[in-house]
Write an enzyme that holds these catalytic residues in place. Sequence first.
Site, PDB file in Angstrom:
ATOM      1  N   ARG A 204      42.351  52.972  45.573  1.00  0.00           N
ATOM      2  CA  ARG A 204      42.979  52.688  44.275  1.00  0.00           C
ATOM      3  C   ARG A 204      42.396  53.642  43.252  1.00  0.00           C
ATOM      4  NH1 ARG A 204      44.390  46.390  43.857  1.00  0.00           N
ATOM      5  NH2 ARG A 204      44.849  46.070  46.050  1.00  0.00           N
TER       6      ARG A 204
ATOM      7  N   GLU B  33      42.064  53.528  40.251  1.00  0.00           N
ATOM      8  CA  GLU B  33      41.802  52.846  38.981  1.00  0.00           C
ATOM      9  C   GLU B  33      40.636  53.551  38.303  1.00  0.00           C
ATOM     10  OE1 GLU B  33      40.878  49.192  40.896  1.00  0.00           O
ATOM     11  OE2 GLU B  33      42.939  48.451  40.866  1.00  0.00           O
TER      12      GLU B  33
ATOM     13  N   ARG C 231      32.581  45.403  39.890  1.00  0.00           N
ATOM     14  CA  ARG C 231      33.346  44.742  40.950  1.00  0.00           C
ATOM     15  C   ARG C 231      34.569  45.518  41.420  1.00  0.00           C
ATOM     16  NH1 ARG C 231      35.608  39.400  38.197  1.00  0.00           N
ATOM     17  NH2 ARG C 231      37.584  40.283  37.608  1.00  0.00           N
ATOM     18  N   HIS C 232      34.651  46.778  41.043  1.00  0.00           N
ATOM     19  CA  HIS C 232      35.737  47.624  41.532  1.00  0.00           C
ATOM     20  C   HIS C 232      35.198  48.856  42.242  1.00  0.00           C
ATOM     21  CE1 HIS C 232      37.984  45.359  38.418  1.00  0.00           C
ATOM     22  NE2 HIS C 232      38.975  45.471  39.277  1.00  0.00           N
TER      23      HIS C 232
ATOM     24  N   GLU D 264      37.543  37.097  41.147  1.00  0.00           N
ATOM     25  CA  GLU D 264      38.662  37.008  42.094  1.00  0.00           C
ATOM     26  C   GLU D 264      38.266  37.651  43.420  1.00  0.00           C
ATOM     27  OE1 GLU D 264      42.525  38.796  40.947  1.00  0.00           O
ATOM     28  OE2 GLU D 264      42.661  39.365  43.066  1.00  0.00           O
TER      29      GLU D 264
ATOM     30  N   SER E 151      44.003  37.561  46.568  1.00  0.00           N
ATOM     31  CA  SER E 151      45.311  37.235  46.003  1.00  0.00           C
ATOM     32  C   SER E 151      46.280  37.049  47.154  1.00  0.00           C
ATOM     33  CB  SER E 151      45.840  38.376  45.136  1.00  0.00           C
ATOM     34  OG  SER E 151      45.262  38.328  43.857  1.00  0.00           O
TER      35      SER E 151
HETATM   36  P1  ATP Z   1      41.287  42.680  40.036  1.00  0.00           P
HETATM   37  O1  ATP Z   1      42.207  41.954  39.083  1.00  0.00           O
HETATM   38  O2  ATP Z   1      39.991  41.951  40.279  1.00  0.00           O
HETATM   39  O3  ATP Z   1      41.097  44.124  39.703  1.00  0.00           O
HETATM   40  P2  ATP Z   1      43.610  42.824  41.682  1.00  0.00           P
HETATM   41  O4  ATP Z   1      44.287  41.547  41.341  1.00  0.00           O
HETATM   42  O5  ATP Z   1      44.052  44.099  41.071  1.00  0.00           O
HETATM   43  O6  ATP Z   1      42.014  42.675  41.451  1.00  0.00           O
HETATM   44  P3  ATP Z   1      44.791  42.667  44.286  1.00  0.00           P
HETATM   45  O7  ATP Z   1      45.797  43.734  44.179  1.00  0.00           O
HETATM   46  O8  ATP Z   1      45.187  41.258  44.118  1.00  0.00           O
HETATM   47  O9  ATP Z   1      43.582  43.004  43.267  1.00  0.00           O
HETATM   48  O10 ATP Z   1      43.986  42.908  45.650  1.00  0.00           O
HETATM   49  C1  ATP Z   1      43.616  41.868  46.552  1.00  0.00           C
HETATM   50  C2  ATP Z   1      42.105  41.769  46.680  1.00  0.00           C
HETATM   51  O11 ATP Z   1      41.529  43.048  46.961  1.00  0.00           O
HETATM   52  C3  ATP Z   1      41.403  41.336  45.395  1.00  0.00           C
HETATM   53  O12 ATP Z   1      41.422  39.944  45.270  1.00  0.00           O
HETATM   54  C4  ATP Z   1      40.003  41.875  45.613  1.00  0.00           C
HETATM   55  O13 ATP Z   1      39.258  41.041  46.480  1.00  0.00           O
HETATM   56  C5  ATP Z   1      40.245  43.171  46.339  1.00  0.00           C
HETATM   57  N1  ATP Z   1      40.273  44.335  45.416  1.00  0.00           N
HETATM   58  C6  ATP Z   1      41.282  44.726  44.644  1.00  0.00           C
HETATM   59  N2  ATP Z   1      40.988  45.834  43.946  1.00  0.00           N
HETATM   60  C7  ATP Z   1      39.720  46.160  44.316  1.00  0.00           C
HETATM   61  C8  ATP Z   1      38.841  47.229  43.951  1.00  0.00           C
HETATM   62  N3  ATP Z   1      39.207  48.167  43.093  1.00  0.00           N
HETATM   63  N4  ATP Z   1      37.622  47.273  44.525  1.00  0.00           N
HETATM   64  C9  ATP Z   1      37.244  46.307  45.408  1.00  0.00           C
HETATM   65  N5  ATP Z   1      38.035  45.291  45.793  1.00  0.00           N
HETATM   66  C10 ATP Z   1      39.263  45.201  45.259  1.00  0.00           C
HETATM   67 MG    MG Z   2      44.830  39.986  42.534  1.00  0.00          MG
END
Ligand code: ATP
Ligand code: MG
Length: 415
Positions: A196, A198, A204-205, A338, A341
């Site tokens: 990602r 981002e 936590r990312h 989180e 999802s």
């Molecule tokens: P957040 O809101 O915490 O950034 P998200 O809702 O964008 O997460 P989802 O697309 O729902 O993330 O991804 C499913 C799962 O993957 C998340 O619940 C999390 O456990 C994990 N995840 C998502 N993005 C990341 C990241 N950048 N780094 C580590 N783990 C991630």
């Molecule tokens: Mg999510």
Amino acid sequence: MILKGWIHEIRDLGGIKFLILRNREGLYQIVLPKKKVPGEIFEKVSELNKEDVVLIECEKKESKAKDFEFEYLPSEITVLNRSETPLPLDPAEKVSAEMDTRLDNRFLDLRKRKIYSIFKIRSDLLRYAREFLLNNDFIEIHTPKIISTASEGGTDLFPVQYFEKKAYLSQSPQLYKEMMMAAGFDRVFEIAWYFRAEEHNTRRHLNESTAIDLEMAFIKDEEDVMETLENLIHHIIKNISENCKKELNEIGVEMDIPETPFKRITYDKAIEILNDRGSTIEWGEDLGTEDERILGEYMKENDIAYYFIKRFPAKKIFYIMPDGKYCRGFDLDCNGVEITSGGQRIHDHDLLVNRIREFGLNPANFEDYLKVFRYGMPPHGGFGMGIERLLMEILRLNNIRECILFPRDRNRIKP
Ligand code: ATP
Ligand code: MG
């Protein structure tokens, strides 16, 4: 007997010398009383450096030392390889180094007992996850990580040059998991890495992370998926707690096995709690990091670590099954973070097309995806759970970088 490993510490008290040897099993105290070991071995110890790799032939004895049950009297010490000095990072250090120094010298950082233990537990976590899923009739699959279009219509993708075409690194296996439902595999899971782009740089990312993804067909609604998820987590934590005592001890964490079923609250209830506690979040908005934290605090006051949030507003994600102004999506949070999802997905082709339009997207861009829904797609749902997020919460570590060997973040692409 023979011990192999690294020199962790050298202590010279004149008439007696001590070597602490370290390997992945733990620490060993080698004792060298001047009168009881051959003269050349006694002298050789003075030439050793911390982190030299050695092979020691020795005799095992009970120890009176308070930190060691046994001690070892050497008859031969062979140096297999020398370590340079000074060390960029001392695996035996008593004071902790900065995260950047640690990550720059990750191979040395990983020699620390505590850090090794995190990755031993990570390996066991995956073993117990696989064990649970395979025993529950799921099939392990692997889907492409080089993809031609965005999986979820998002923009946070890393582009790659794929011969003469432009491609992207996968951010989620979503579309492929759903394709496997149309393929009649019924229950699939994938353990893989995702990318990602981002730009935020948080605790936590990660920009490269790993996840356990699952999809199951013929479900009644999202509750079937939530039940599978809570049982999976329960199985993982119960087994780690029972079988990884040594590692948990090294890390210094005690584990509570969460009771199932996990607490469920609705999005509406979450908003109510948050507004009560001073958040300005309005109905329809995503829960931000701070909102998640506040909710975590509320749960903690009620002795709850793991809780589902469900019945989100329908406009959250296009492919989640709507239900009036709500949808059948859910999040699983742990201690205010989180970790998963998921939800029931839309299986009806025309409804999906309408939703894509409602989200301001062009159905023509989703042709490959939509085709899968035209020839017999069963009702289905699933989830994606970040492995580092889960591990971070289970072990109560405060930075996700602790949970991946060589983290990739906004500023780091090496080592
Ligand atoms: P957040 O809101 O915490 O950034 P998200 O809702 O964008 O997460 P989802 O697309 O729902 O993330 O991804 C499913 C799962 O993957 C998340 O619940 C999390 O456990 C994990 N995840 C998502 N993005 C990341 C990241 N950048 N780094 C580590 N783990 C991630
Ligand atoms: Mg999510």
